[in-house]
Write a protein that holds these residues in place. Structure first.
Motif, PDB file in Angstrom:
ATOM      1  N   LYS A  76      -1.749 -17.826  23.261  1.00  8.76           N
ATOM      2  CA  LYS A  76      -0.446 -17.634  23.084  1.00  8.76           C
ATOM      3  C   LYS A  76      -0.422 -17.364  21.452  1.00  8.76           C
ATOM      4  CE  LYS A  76       1.753 -19.441  26.832  1.00  8.76           C
ATOM      5  NZ  LYS A  76       2.650 -20.552  27.401  1.00  8.76           N
ATOM      6  N   ASN A  77      -0.984 -18.300  20.663  1.00  7.17           N
ATOM      7  CA  ASN A  77      -1.244 -18.083  19.114  1.00  7.17           C
ATOM      8  C   ASN A  77      -1.941 -16.853  18.978  1.00  7.17           C
ATOM      9  OD1 ASN A  77      -0.774 -18.748  16.579  1.00  7.17           O
ATOM     10  ND2 ASN A  77      -3.070 -19.758  16.393  1.00  7.17           N
ATOM     11  N   THR A  78      -2.904 -16.569  19.398  1.00  5.78           N
ATOM     12  CA  THR A  78      -3.724 -15.417  19.167  1.00  5.78           C
ATOM     13  C   THR A  78      -2.679 -14.180  19.639  1.00  5.78           C
ATOM     14  OG1 THR A  78      -5.845 -16.617  19.589  1.00  5.78           O
ATOM     15  CG2 THR A  78      -6.057 -14.145  19.497  1.00  5.78           C
ATOM     16  N   ALA A  79      -2.281 -14.257  20.729  1.00 10.48           N
ATOM     17  CA  ALA A  79      -1.203 -13.048  21.075  1.00 10.48           C
ATOM     18  C   ALA A  79      -0.013 -12.795  20.080  1.00 10.48           C
ATOM     19  CB  ALA A  79      -0.685 -13.413  22.396  1.00 10.48           C
ATOM     20  N   ASP A  80       0.391 -13.999  19.540  1.00 11.98           N
ATOM     21  CA  ASP A  80       1.331 -13.772  18.431  1.00 11.98           C
ATOM     22  C   ASP A  80       0.924 -13.095  17.386  1.00 11.98           C
ATOM     23  OD1 ASP A  80       3.381 -15.014  19.968  1.00 11.98           O
ATOM     24  OD2 ASP A  80       3.219 -16.905  19.252  1.00 11.98           O
ATOM     25  N   VAL A  81      -0.484 -13.361  16.778  1.00  9.92           N
ATOM     26  CA  VAL A  81      -1.024 -12.881  15.585  1.00  9.92           C
ATOM     27  C   VAL A  81      -0.919 -11.075  15.966  1.00  9.92           C
ATOM     28  CG1 VAL A  81      -3.073 -12.297  14.232  1.00  9.92           C
ATOM     29  CG2 VAL A  81      -2.262 -14.633  14.814  1.00  9.92           C
ATOM     30  N   LEU A  82      -1.643 -10.842  17.095  1.00  8.89           N
ATOM     31  CA  LEU A  82      -1.680  -9.290  17.597  1.00  8.89           C
ATOM     32  C   LEU A  82      -0.338  -8.723  17.644  1.00  8.89           C
ATOM     33  CD1 LEU A  82      -4.492  -9.338  20.194  1.00  8.89           C
ATOM     34  CD2 LEU A  82      -4.628  -8.699  17.996  1.00  8.89           C
ATOM     35  N   ILE A  83       0.564  -9.262  18.064  1.00  9.62           N
ATOM     36  CA  ILE A  83       2.054  -8.967  18.263  1.00  9.62           C
ATOM     37  C   ILE A  83       2.716  -8.745  16.862  1.00  9.62           C
ATOM     38  CG2 ILE A  83       4.383  -9.562  18.877  1.00  9.62           C
ATOM     39  CD1 ILE A  83       3.094 -10.896  21.422  1.00  9.62           C
ATOM     40  N   SER A  84       2.441  -9.643  15.907  1.00  7.22           N
ATOM     41  CA  SER A  84       2.906  -9.305  14.498  1.00  7.22           C
ATOM     42  C   SER A  84       2.050  -8.076  13.903  1.00  7.22           C
ATOM     43  CB  SER A  84       2.705 -10.426  13.625  1.00  7.22           C
ATOM     44  OG  SER A  84       1.207 -10.687  13.357  1.00  7.22           O
ATOM     45  N   ARG A  85       1.057  -7.691  14.616  1.00  3.85           N
ATOM     46  CA  ARG A  85       0.384  -6.385  14.032  1.00  3.85           C
ATOM     47  C   ARG A  85       0.749  -5.217  14.733  1.00  3.85           C
ATOM     48  NH1 ARG A  85      -5.340  -9.585  13.179  1.00  3.85           N
ATOM     49  NH2 ARG A  85      -4.735 -11.154  11.298  1.00  3.85           N
ATOM     50  N   GLY A  86       1.663  -5.280  15.637  1.00  8.55           N
ATOM     51  CA  GLY A  86       2.297  -4.065  16.242  1.00  8.55           C
ATOM     52  C   GLY A  86       1.703  -3.873  17.874  1.00  8.55           C
ATOM     53  N   VAL A  87       0.920  -4.767  18.152  1.00  7.02           N
ATOM     54  CA  VAL A  87       0.194  -4.806  19.296  1.00  7.02           C
ATOM     55  C   VAL A  87       1.017  -5.307  20.564  1.00  7.02           C
ATOM     56  CG1 VAL A  87      -1.781  -5.371  20.925  1.00  7.02           C
ATOM     57  CG2 VAL A  87      -2.179  -4.899  18.472  1.00  7.02           C
ATOM     58  N   HIS A  88       1.179  -4.780  21.735  1.00  7.27           N
ATOM     59  CA  HIS A  88       1.935  -5.022  22.761  1.00  7.27           C
ATOM     60  C   HIS A  88       0.941  -6.007  23.831  1.00  7.27           C
ATOM     61  CE1 HIS A  88       4.562  -5.327  26.051  1.00  7.27           C
ATOM     62  NE2 HIS A  88       3.745  -4.984  26.793  1.00  7.27           N
ATOM     63  N   VAL A  89       1.457  -7.471  23.946  1.00  8.39           N
ATOM     64  CA  VAL A  89       0.598  -8.050  24.538  1.00  8.39           C
ATOM     65  C   VAL A  89       1.416  -8.949  25.538  1.00  8.39           C
ATOM     66  CG1 VAL A  89      -1.007 -10.326  24.612  1.00  8.39           C
ATOM     67  CG2 VAL A  89      -0.842  -8.930  22.601  1.00  8.39           C
ATOM     68  N   GLU A  90       0.887  -8.830  26.995  1.00  9.62           N
ATOM     69  CA  GLU A  90       1.436  -9.397  27.941  1.00  9.62           C
ATOM     70  C   GLU A  90       0.759 -10.726  28.505  1.00  9.62           C
ATOM     71  OE1 GLU A  90       2.118  -6.700  31.281  1.00  9.62           O
ATOM     72  OE2 GLU A  90       2.937  -5.173  30.074  1.00  9.62           O
ATOM     73  N   ILE A  91       1.326 -11.717  28.436  1.00 11.20           N
ATOM     74  CA  ILE A  91       0.760 -13.049  28.774  1.00 11.20           C
ATOM     75  C   ILE A  91       1.131 -13.376  30.208  1.00 11.20           C
ATOM     76  CG2 ILE A  91       0.962 -15.374  28.294  1.00 11.20           C
ATOM     77  CD1 ILE A  91      -0.289 -14.193  25.770  1.00 11.20           C
ATOM     78  N   HIS A  92      -0.053 -13.974  30.948  1.00 12.24           N
ATOM     79  CA  HIS A  92       0.181 -14.213  32.321  1.00 12.24           C
ATOM     80  C   HIS A  92      -0.618 -15.680  32.383  1.00 12.24           C
ATOM     81  CE1 HIS A  92       1.333 -10.261  33.526  1.00 12.24           C
ATOM     82  NE2 HIS A  92       0.503  -9.814  32.600  1.00 12.24           N
ATOM     83  N   GLU A  93      -0.060 -16.482  33.062  1.00 14.23           N
ATOM     84  CA  GLU A  93      -0.451 -17.895  33.339  1.00 14.23           C
ATOM     85  C   GLU A  93      -0.780 -17.985  34.833  1.00 14.23           C
ATOM     86  OE1 GLU A  93       1.294 -21.151  31.347  1.00 14.23           O
ATOM     87  OE2 GLU A  93       2.330 -19.732  30.107  1.00 14.23           O
ATOM     88  N   PHE A  94      -2.071 -18.355  35.059  1.00  9.52           N
ATOM     89  CA  PHE A  94      -2.596 -18.654  36.358  1.00  9.52           C
ATOM     90  C   PHE A  94      -3.045 -19.797  36.547  1.00  9.52           C
ATOM     91  CE2 PHE A  94      -3.304 -14.368  35.138  1.00  9.52           C
ATOM     92  CZ  PHE A  94      -2.688 -13.503  36.311  1.00  9.52           C
ATOM     93  N   GLU A  95      -3.140 -20.630  37.651  1.00 15.80           N
ATOM     94  CA  GLU A  95      -3.628 -21.766  37.980  1.00 15.80           C
ATOM     95  C   GLU A  95      -5.254 -21.920  37.028  1.00 15.80           C
ATOM     96  OE1 GLU A  95      -5.946 -24.054  41.629  1.00 15.80           O
ATOM     97  OE2 GLU A  95      -3.637 -23.507  41.984  1.00 15.80           O
ATOM     98  N   TRP A  96      -6.159 -21.173  37.037  1.00  8.35           N
ATOM     99  CA  TRP A  96      -7.152 -21.280  36.430  1.00  8.35           C
ATOM    100  C   TRP A  96      -7.144 -20.620  35.066  1.00  8.35           C
ATOM    101  CZ3 TRP A  96      -7.873 -16.371  34.479  1.00  8.35           C
ATOM    102  CH2 TRP A  96      -7.228 -15.132  35.038  1.00  8.35           C
ATOM    103  N   GLY A  97      -6.242 -20.564  34.325  1.00  3.25           N
ATOM    104  CA  GLY A  97      -5.979 -20.381  32.912  1.00  3.25           C
ATOM    105  C   GLY A  97      -4.873 -19.347  32.368  1.00  3.25           C
ATOM    106  N   ILE A  98      -4.771 -18.956  31.337  1.00  4.99           N
ATOM    107  CA  ILE A  98      -3.793 -17.936  30.648  1.00  4.99           C
ATOM    108  C   ILE A  98      -4.704 -16.893  29.995  1.00  4.99           C
ATOM    109  CG2 ILE A  98      -2.169 -17.870  28.891  1.00  4.99           C
ATOM    110  CD1 ILE A  98      -1.804 -20.872  28.659  1.00  4.99           C
TER     111      ILE A  98
END
Length: 123
Positions: A76-98
């Motif tokens: 989530k933190n790394t995604a926020d960095v990419l999002i702040s640089r203009g990248v669209h990131v979709e987060i998905h949470e599963f039993e085995w990880g994010i």
């Protein structure tokens, strides 16, 4: 077979945009470039971007054959960095990880994955 250094070669149509994406947006350390290819350190392996190829179609994640995965401490933190640089990131949470899915300028799929103990590979 003893592998000296693993690597991935990414054939691309949008060479300059992909080089800038992996260098400036993703932040991979630059290794070298020459004659239409640029090489980055990829966590001890390498990612080589090579020019002169035509991308036939926009790929959705369910029809792609390869995803470039980045195991990180905090998706989530790394995604926020990419999002702040203009990248669209979709987060998905599963039993085995994010995971966080995103695409480079040539529509290649990339994925952030939380580094969990059950995924660590030791020699």
């Amino acid at each position: 077979m003893k592998i000296e250094r693993p690597g991935i070669i990414l054939f691309t149509e949008k060479y300059e945009q992909c080089v800038e994406f992996y260098k400036e947006i993703v932040g991979l350390p630059f290794l070298y470039d020459k004659d239409g290819l640029t090489c980055f350190d990829f966590g001890g392996a390498y990612l080589m971007i090579e020019s002169g190829y035509k991308v036939e179609a926009i790929r959705d994640i369910t029809s792609t054959q390869t995803i470039i995965r980045f195991n990180v401490k905090d998706v989530k933190n790394t995604a926020d960095v990419l999002i702040s640089r203009g990248v669209h990131v979709e987060i998905h949470e599963f039993e085995w990880g994010i995971v966080g899915n995103f695409q480079d300028p040539d529509s290649n799929w990339c994925q952030l994955k939380d580094q969990t103990p059950n995924f660590v590979v030791t020699p």
